[in-house]
Design a protein around this motif. Structure first.
Motif, PDB file in Angstrom:
ATOM      1  N   ASP A 163       0.821  -1.211   0.000  1.00  0.00           N
ATOM      2  CA  ASP A 163       0.000   0.000   0.000  1.00  0.00           C
ATOM      3  C   ASP A 163       0.857   1.264   0.000  1.00  0.00           C
ATOM      4  N   ARG A 178      -4.658  12.174  -1.025  1.00  0.00           N
ATOM      5  CA  ARG A 178      -5.979  11.641  -0.724  1.00  0.00           C
ATOM      6  C   ARG A 178      -6.115  11.358   0.768  1.00  0.00           C
ATOM      7  N   GLU A 179      -7.254  11.710   1.315  1.00  0.00           N
ATOM      8  CA  GLU A 179      -7.489  11.530   2.742  1.00  0.00           C
ATOM      9  C   GLU A 179      -7.419  10.063   3.137  1.00  0.00           C
ATOM     10  N   ALA A 180      -7.939   9.162   2.288  1.00  0.00           N
ATOM     11  CA  ALA A 180      -7.896   7.733   2.602  1.00  0.00           C
ATOM     12  C   ALA A 180      -6.456   7.231   2.683  1.00  0.00           C
ATOM     13  N   SER A 181      -5.592   7.749   1.808  1.00  0.00           N
ATOM     14  CA  SER A 181      -4.185   7.339   1.819  1.00  0.00           C
ATOM     15  C   SER A 181      -3.479   7.881   3.047  1.00  0.00           C
ATOM     16  N   ARG A 183      -4.872   8.435   5.941  1.00  0.00           N
ATOM     17  CA  ARG A 183      -5.334   7.612   7.049  1.00  0.00           C
ATOM     18  C   ARG A 183      -4.624   6.259   7.051  1.00  0.00           C
ATOM     19  N   ARG A 184      -4.408   5.685   5.870  1.00  0.00           N
ATOM     20  CA  ARG A 184      -3.715   4.400   5.787  1.00  0.00           C
ATOM     21  C   ARG A 184      -2.286   4.524   6.308  1.00  0.00           C
TER      22      ARG A 184
END
Length: 240
Positions: A163, A178-181, A183-184
């Motif tokens: 990831d 990106r916000e999702a990235s 957070r990851r």
């Protein structure tokens, strides 16, 4: 008033890896010189910009020899152009960089050295290392941190490395945040802090600091290799 032109050493940037990181390096260098000298002063630089498409292909094909030959021509152009020191704007590309600079008439500043010094200054001994797959999986940076600074670097799990690497190549080098990235990345750091006992995190790709930084985890030290690298270059450039 100082005598003009104001004397400082010329910083050669081996850039294009990526163009996003190269732009940030240029900003860091100029901001740091201006903070030191004030007024309208900025850094004196040369930039040899590589095509990131070539770099991505060489890394994907595991063709480090081909990558080294490509990089050498750009290094030669920086030397010929009058650079006094060279920075490679990539943690990943330091794998061939050391050998390419052997015997060169000017020095390079290794990206791991100012980061290792900053980690050691905080008294940390075990840190997580985020970056591309070569950075996380090969020993060329891990060994330097261990041998020179006594710092153990820990790589994320296989799934986490997948990831992290994907986000770098598919998003960060294109300037996509990106916000999702985010957070990851933060979830992986928190998991490693809990399970692996790491005391801090090396942002071991020169775009990662755009996605996560110290403000996202104030009590968990993060080390921005890009900024530390540039600060060391400015110290060199302004030294007598």
């Amino acid at each position: 008033m100082p005598t003009r032109p104001l004397k400082q050493k010329t910083i050669g940037l081996l850039g294009g890896c990526s163009n996003v990181a190269t732009g940030e390096y240029y900003r860091f260098l100029n901001d740091a010189v201006n903070a030191r000298l004030g007024g309208w002063e900025i850094a004196e630089t040369l930039i040899a910009g590589m095509n990131f498409g070539n770099i991505e292909a060489f890394i994907r094909d595991n063709d480090w020899d081909g990558l080294g030959r490509y990089m050498q021509s750009k290094i030669d152009s920086l030397v010929a152009g009058g650079a006094d020191v060279i920075l490679c704007v990539s943690n990943t590309l330091h794998k061939p960089m050391e050998a390419l600079m052997e015997g060169a008439p000017i020095p390079m500043i290794h990206i791991a050295d100012p980061t290792g010094a900053a980690i050691k200054a905080q008294g940390l001994r075990k840190v997580a290392l985020f970056g591309t797959r070569p950075v996380m999986e090969m020993d060329y940076l891990k060994a330097r941190y261990q041998d020179r600074f006594g710092i153990e670097t820990v790589a994320p799990s296989e799934a986490e490395r997948t990831d992290i690497d994907r986000i770098i190549f598919d998003e960060l080098v294109k300037g996509e945040l990106r916000e999702a990235s985010k957070r990851r990345y933060l979830d992986i750091a928190a998991r490693m802090r809990r399970d692996d006992g790491v005391e801090g995190l090396i942002l071991g790709c020169t775009e990662i600091f755009l996605l996560i930084d110290q403000d996202d985890a104030p009590d968990f030290p993060m080390f921005n290799t890009s900024k530390l690298h540039c600060d060391a270059a400015v110290e060199f450039a302004l030294s007598s």
